[in-house]
Design a protein around this motif. Structure first.
Motif, short mmCIF file in Angstrom:
data_model
loop_
_atom_site.label_atom_id
_atom_site.label_comp_id
_atom_site.label_asym_id
_atom_site.label_seq_id
_atom_site.Cartn_x
_atom_site.Cartn_y
_atom_site.Cartn_z
N ASP A 8 0.90 -1.06 0.06
CA ASP A 8 0.16 -0.14 -0.08
C ASP A 8 0.81 1.34 -0.02
OD1 ASP A 8 -2.30 1.79 0.59
OD2 ASP A 8 -1.77 1.58 2.61
N ILE A 9 0.24 2.31 -0.24
CA ILE A 9 1.13 3.69 -0.33
C ILE A 9 0.95 4.63 1.06
CG2 ILE A 9 1.59 5.89 -1.53
CD1 ILE A 9 0.70 4.08 -4.23
N GLY A 10 -0.26 5.18 1.21
CA GLY A 10 -0.46 5.99 2.20
C GLY A 10 -0.19 5.61 3.67
N GLU A 11 0.58 5.92 4.23
CA GLU A 11 0.74 5.62 5.79
C GLU A 11 1.47 4.02 5.85
OE1 GLU A 11 1.12 7.17 8.24
OE2 GLU A 11 0.25 8.98 7.48
N THR A 12 1.76 3.45 4.66
CA THR A 12 2.48 2.54 4.45
C THR A 12 4.01 2.65 4.21
OG1 THR A 12 0.56 0.92 4.36
CG2 THR A 12 2.69 -0.01 3.40
N LEU A 13 4.16 3.35 2.99
CA LEU A 13 5.29 3.92 2.47
C LEU A 13 5.38 5.45 2.71
CD1 LEU A 13 5.53 2.01 -0.92
CD2 LEU A 13 6.15 1.19 1.49
N PRO A 151 -1.43 -16.06 -6.22
CA PRO A 151 -1.82 -15.42 -4.98
C PRO A 151 -1.25 -15.82 -3.74
CG PRO A 151 -3.56 -16.10 -6.47
CD PRO A 151 -2.28 -16.58 -7.28
N GLY A 152 -1.07 -17.13 -3.70
CA GLY A 152 -0.47 -17.82 -2.49
C GLY A 152 1.08 -17.23 -2.40
N GLU A 153 1.60 -17.01 -3.45
CA GLU A 153 3.07 -16.40 -3.19
C GLU A 153 3.16 -14.99 -3.26
OE1 GLU A 153 4.99 -20.36 -5.81
OE2 GLU A 153 4.47 -18.38 -6.86
N THR A 154 2.12 -14.19 -3.12
CA THR A 154 2.22 -12.99 -3.07
C THR A 154 1.61 -12.49 -1.67
OG1 THR A 154 1.71 -12.76 -5.38
CG2 THR A 154 1.39 -10.83 -4.44
N LEU A 155 2.44 -11.38 -1.20
CA LEU A 155 2.19 -10.78 -0.08
C LEU A 155 1.89 -9.36 -0.18
CD1 LEU A 155 1.98 -10.73 3.04
CD2 LEU A 155 4.76 -10.37 3.07
N TYR A 156 0.64 -8.95 0.32
CA TYR A 156 0.22 -7.68 0.20
C TYR A 156 0.37 -7.26 1.72
CZ TYR A 156 -1.95 -3.25 -1.24
OH TYR A 156 -2.28 -2.00 -1.43
N VAL A 157 1.06 -5.79 1.80
CA VAL A 157 1.25 -5.17 2.98
C VAL A 157 0.61 -3.81 3.24
CG1 VAL A 157 3.04 -4.18 4.61
CG2 VAL A 157 3.59 -6.14 2.95
N GLY A 158 -0.36 -3.73 4.32
CA GLY A 158 -1.11 -2.27 4.34
C GLY A 158 -1.49 -2.22 5.65
N ASP A 159 -1.93 -0.86 5.86
CA ASP A 159 -2.50 -0.58 7.29
C ASP A 159 -3.87 -0.59 7.70
OD1 ASP A 159 -2.31 1.56 5.42
OD2 ASP A 159 -3.03 2.94 7.00
N HIS A 160 -4.64 -0.86 6.45
CA HIS A 160 -6.25 -0.54 6.56
C HIS A 160 -7.03 -2.06 6.48
CE1 HIS A 160 -10.27 0.84 5.94
NE2 HIS A 160 -9.85 2.11 5.71
N PRO A 161 -7.19 -2.44 7.51
CA PRO A 161 -8.13 -3.90 7.41
C PRO A 161 -9.01 -3.99 6.15
CG PRO A 161 -7.74 -3.14 9.66
CD PRO A 161 -7.35 -2.02 8.89
N ALA A 162 -10.01 -3.01 6.11
CA ALA A 162 -11.27 -3.11 5.14
C ALA A 162 -10.77 -2.97 3.71
CB ALA A 162 -12.23 -2.18 5.73
N ASN A 163 -9.86 -1.95 3.55
CA ASN A 163 -9.22 -1.78 2.27
C ASN A 163 -8.32 -2.66 1.78
OD1 ASN A 163 -11.07 0.17 1.76
ND2 ASN A 163 -9.72 1.84 1.90
N ASP A 164 -7.26 -2.80 2.56
CA ASP A 164 -6.07 -3.72 2.28
C ASP A 164 -6.29 -5.24 2.86
OD1 ASP A 164 -4.75 -1.29 1.30
OD2 ASP A 164 -4.01 -1.08 3.51
N LEU A 165 -6.53 -5.53 3.79
CA LEU A 165 -6.25 -6.92 4.16
C LEU A 165 -7.42 -7.71 3.74
CD1 LEU A 165 -5.06 -6.40 7.82
CD2 LEU A 165 -3.72 -6.35 5.70
N ALA A 166 -8.61 -7.28 3.90
CA ALA A 166 -9.70 -8.38 3.68
C ALA A 166 -9.91 -8.32 2.15
CB ALA A 166 -11.14 -7.64 4.20
N PRO A 167 -9.95 -7.58 1.17
CA PRO A 167 -10.15 -7.65 -0.04
C PRO A 167 -8.85 -8.53 -0.61
CG PRO A 167 -9.74 -5.56 0.35
CD PRO A 167 -9.99 -6.00 1.51
N ALA A 168 -7.61 -8.29 -0.09
CA ALA A 168 -6.35 -9.10 -0.59
C ALA A 168 -6.53 -10.53 -0.22
CB ALA A 168 -5.07 -8.55 0.02
#
Length: 218
Positions: A8-13, A151-168
């Protein structure tokens, strides 16, 4: 094994301080007022742009954004906007042979600004360029295409559970919740954040996760 990491970008990087300060100055509002309102709408689970709507009811954010750009007061990023762990962590991942993707809900202009910083990343893209935003499935389809890994070899890193984690997670990606920024701190102890594969406090932790997965061959 993790072969690609998408961030993710905002408040991640990137710190959002400059972004909200610029809006406060444009709307002639105290910066602390805008910051407080952003925190308030975040806590309510609302769109953070609602902070601007509280200050100026009926605001056309797109039109105001264009007016800022025309006035030479548009979006801007430089090295000081990056969190200190960004360059070393991304560089370490690439040294390990991991593909690095930067993809978040930002304008096309932000993508240009990030590319100008010459970050150690293989792909930099934003919702403004893809014309689809998180949490849509289409956005994460683009992420996987950029990652070039399963997909199982790709990691998504983010701060927002609803926008980042759940959909990923729904898209089959592995996830890491970053405890950083207002969203990351506010929801760090929620079930939504706990559902992530990992919970991290810095991007250096992500490098350690990838190291561990490579050693295990998982």
């Amino acid at each position: 094994m993790i072969r690609a990491v998408a961030f993710d970008i905002g408040e991640t990087l990137v710190r959002d301080d400059r972004y909200w300060a610029a809006w406060a100055d444009w709307l002639d509002a105290p910066r602390h007022t805008v910051a407080a309102l952003v925190g308030a709408v975040v806590a309510q689970g609302r769109d953070n742009a609602d902070a601007l709507r509280l200050i100026r009811p009926g605001i056309d954010i797109g039109a105001e954004y264009a007016a800022r750009e025309a006035a030479g007061r548009g979006e801007y990023l430089d090295e000081t906007d990056l969190y200190p762990d960004v360059r070393p962590a991304l560089a370490a991942l690439r040294e390990h042979g991991v593909r690095v993707v930067i993809a978040g809900n930002q304008t096309a202009r932000v993508a240009e600004l990030l590319r100008a910083l010459d970050l150690p990343a293989d792909v930099i893209a934003t919702s403004g360029e893809w014309r689809t935003a998180k949490p849509s499935a289409e956005f994460f389809a683009h992420v996987l295409e950029a990652a070039g890994a399963a997909p199982g070899e790709t990691l998504y890193v983010g701060d927002h559970p609803a926008n980042d984690l759940a959909p990923a997670r729904t898209a089959g990606l592995r996830t890491a919740h970053l405890r950083r920024g207002p969203w990351g701190y506010l929801w760090a102890d929620t079930p939504e954040a706990a559902a992530a594969d990992w919970r991290v406090d810095s991007l250096h932790d992500v490098v350690e996760i990838v190291d561990g997965q490579q050693l295990l061959g998982q």
